[in-house]
Design a protein around this motif. Structure first.
Motif, short mmCIF file in Angstrom:
data_model
loop_
_atom_site.label_atom_id
_atom_site.label_comp_id
_atom_site.label_asym_id
_atom_site.label_seq_id
_atom_site.Cartn_x
_atom_site.Cartn_y
_atom_site.Cartn_z
N GLU A 92 0.98 -1.15 -0.05
CA GLU A 92 0.11 -0.08 0.07
C GLU A 92 0.83 1.36 0.04
O GLU A 92 0.41 2.07 -0.79
CB GLU A 92 -0.70 0.01 1.27
N SER A 93 1.78 1.20 0.81
CA SER A 93 2.66 2.40 0.76
C SER A 93 3.72 2.54 -0.37
O SER A 93 3.93 3.79 -1.01
CB SER A 93 3.84 2.17 2.20
N ALA A 94 3.80 1.33 -0.98
CA ALA A 94 4.62 1.31 -2.32
C ALA A 94 3.93 1.96 -3.52
O ALA A 94 4.47 2.80 -4.28
CB ALA A 94 5.29 0.08 -2.63
N ASN A 95 2.64 1.61 -3.25
CA ASN A 95 1.57 2.00 -4.39
C ASN A 95 1.40 3.52 -4.20
O ASN A 95 1.37 4.19 -5.12
CB ASN A 95 0.38 1.29 -4.40
N GLN A 96 1.68 4.15 -3.02
CA GLN A 96 1.22 5.42 -2.87
C GLN A 96 2.29 6.47 -3.31
O GLN A 96 2.33 7.52 -3.74
CB GLN A 96 0.88 5.69 -1.30
N ALA A 97 3.53 5.69 -3.18
CA ALA A 97 4.70 6.27 -3.39
C ALA A 97 5.04 6.19 -4.98
O ALA A 97 5.93 6.68 -5.56
CB ALA A 97 5.98 5.88 -2.86
N GLY A 98 4.26 5.58 -5.88
CA GLY A 98 4.16 5.32 -7.06
C GLY A 98 5.50 4.32 -7.67
O GLY A 98 5.86 4.33 -8.66
N ALA A 99 5.85 3.35 -6.85
CA ALA A 99 6.83 2.65 -6.97
C ALA A 99 6.38 1.48 -8.16
O ALA A 99 5.28 1.10 -8.24
CB ALA A 99 7.13 1.56 -5.78
N ARG A 100 7.22 1.35 -9.17
CA ARG A 100 6.91 0.32 -10.18
C ARG A 100 7.00 -0.87 -10.05
O ARG A 100 6.48 -1.94 -10.74
CB ARG A 100 7.77 0.80 -11.42
N MET A 101 8.14 -1.38 -8.94
CA MET A 101 8.13 -2.77 -8.60
C MET A 101 8.58 -2.99 -7.16
O MET A 101 9.03 -1.96 -6.58
CB MET A 101 9.12 -3.17 -9.69
N MET A 102 8.32 -4.07 -6.60
CA MET A 102 8.86 -4.52 -5.19
C MET A 102 9.95 -5.76 -5.43
O MET A 102 9.68 -6.40 -6.25
CB MET A 102 7.78 -4.82 -4.57
N THR A 103 10.77 -5.62 -4.59
CA THR A 103 11.79 -6.77 -4.47
C THR A 103 11.85 -7.03 -3.17
O THR A 103 11.56 -6.45 -2.04
CB THR A 103 13.15 -6.23 -5.01
N LEU A 104 12.35 -8.43 -3.08
CA LEU A 104 12.89 -8.86 -1.44
C LEU A 104 13.81 -10.00 -1.79
O LEU A 104 13.70 -10.72 -2.86
CB LEU A 104 11.43 -9.40 -0.73
N GLN A 105 14.25 -10.28 -0.78
CA GLN A 105 15.07 -11.82 -0.59
C GLN A 105 14.50 -12.58 0.46
O GLN A 105 14.10 -12.28 1.51
CB GLN A 105 16.50 -11.26 -0.26
N VAL A 106 14.63 -13.88 0.03
CA VAL A 106 14.27 -14.96 1.16
C VAL A 106 15.35 -16.31 0.79
O VAL A 106 15.81 -16.46 -0.12
CB VAL A 106 12.73 -15.59 0.76
N VAL A 107 15.41 -17.04 2.10
CA VAL A 107 16.34 -17.88 2.17
C VAL A 107 15.67 -19.08 1.34
O VAL A 107 14.47 -19.08 1.45
CB VAL A 107 16.57 -18.33 3.47
N GLU A 108 16.46 -19.56 0.38
CA GLU A 108 16.02 -20.72 -0.38
C GLU A 108 15.01 -21.76 0.24
O GLU A 108 14.11 -22.09 -0.52
CB GLU A 108 17.09 -21.19 -1.22
N TYR A 109 15.43 -22.18 1.30
CA TYR A 109 14.39 -23.33 1.86
C TYR A 109 13.38 -22.81 2.66
O TYR A 109 12.79 -23.76 3.38
CB TYR A 109 15.54 -24.31 2.45
N ASN A 110 13.17 -21.46 2.88
CA ASN A 110 12.04 -21.09 3.51
C ASN A 110 10.83 -21.35 3.01
O ASN A 110 10.08 -20.12 2.21
CB ASN A 110 12.13 -19.62 4.05
N GLU A 111 10.15 -22.25 2.77
CA GLU A 111 9.05 -22.70 2.03
C GLU A 111 7.87 -21.94 2.20
O GLU A 111 7.14 -21.35 1.70
CB GLU A 111 8.82 -24.24 2.10
N PRO A 112 7.44 -21.74 3.60
CA PRO A 112 6.17 -20.92 3.94
C PRO A 112 6.33 -19.53 3.64
O PRO A 112 5.51 -18.81 2.85
CB PRO A 112 6.21 -20.93 5.51
N ALA A 113 7.59 -18.71 3.73
CA ALA A 113 7.63 -17.52 3.12
C ALA A 113 7.51 -17.53 1.63
O ALA A 113 6.93 -16.61 1.25
CB ALA A 113 8.96 -17.08 3.75
N LYS A 114 8.19 -18.22 0.95
CA LYS A 114 8.20 -18.55 -0.43
C LYS A 114 6.80 -18.72 -1.07
O LYS A 114 6.33 -17.91 -1.84
CB LYS A 114 9.15 -19.62 -1.08
N LYS A 115 6.04 -19.36 -0.61
CA LYS A 115 4.55 -19.64 -0.65
C LYS A 115 3.92 -18.40 -0.46
O LYS A 115 2.94 -17.89 -1.48
CB LYS A 115 3.91 -20.99 -0.10
N LEU A 116 4.10 -17.52 0.48
CA LEU A 116 3.31 -16.40 0.75
C LEU A 116 3.65 -15.52 -0.17
O LEU A 116 2.70 -14.82 -0.87
CB LEU A 116 3.72 -15.83 2.14
#
Length: 185
Positions: A105-129
């Motif tokens: 919501e904050s990114a949209n208000q700021a007009g961001a064109r994309m969002m990025t993040l990093q996640v540990v490869e084997y963190n399946e619950p986070a990757k699924k989210l």
């Protein structure tokens, strides 16, 4: 236990640093040096470039948090989710999604064109989210964390990306091509 819907969300404050550092250190114990957690949390709470949101299930008790960095490039803005942590008692109850929704919501208000993040490869619950929210893996980085595990870089294109591309497409000059009828003889 409070659901994500009954949580209150607010900007992190200096007084939150001990709780934030504890939650950060316990959530990421196998990937980080926990001794650096207080200084790391303190630096982001104080830095105006970071959007630091906490979720409280009751006044004074932080159930989770998310920190993002709004980055302005010459041609566009994007947001990187630096860290998100949810207390184990509140996992799988929608709080991670609610924190991501606040961040987007904050990114949209700021007009961001994309969002990025990093996640540990084997963190399946986070990757699924993240995948359920529209993020896609764009890169894998070996030995990213202290335990030598790989990180997955994930990306989501935001509404401003599509709006900018639509505007560019409408402004671009077009050339009509006439198709010739095939010769029959």
């Amino acid at each position: 236990m409070a659901s994500a819907l009954s949580m209150s969300f607010r900007k992190a404050a200096k007084r939150d640093v001990p709780q934030l550092a504890s939650l950060y250190a316990s959530t990421f114990a196998q990937w980080i040096d926990g001794n650096t957690a207080p200084a790391y949390m303190d630096s982001m709470v104080e830095d105006p470039h970071f959007d630091f949101t906490v979720a409280e299930d009751r006044p004074g008790h932080i159930a989770g948090f998310i920190v993002s960095n709004h980055i302005l490039l010459e041609t566009h803005a994007f947001v990187n989710v630096d860290v998100m942590a949810v207390d184990t008692a509140f996992r799988r109850h929608g709080l991670g999604k609610a924190l991501m929704d606040k961040c987007e919501e904050s990114a949209n208000q700021a007009g961001a064109r994309m969002m990025t993040l990093q996640v540990v490869e084997y963190n399946e619950p986070a990757k699924k989210l993240y995948e359920s929210l529209g993020y896609n893996v764009i890169e894998r980085t070996e030995n990213y964390y202290l335990d030598h595990s790989a990180a997955l870089q994930m990306l989501k294109l935001m509404p401003a990306f599509f709006a900018a591309n639509d505007t560019a497409a409408q402004a671009a000059p077009t050339t009509e091509h006439k198709q010739r009828a095939p010769r029959l003889g």
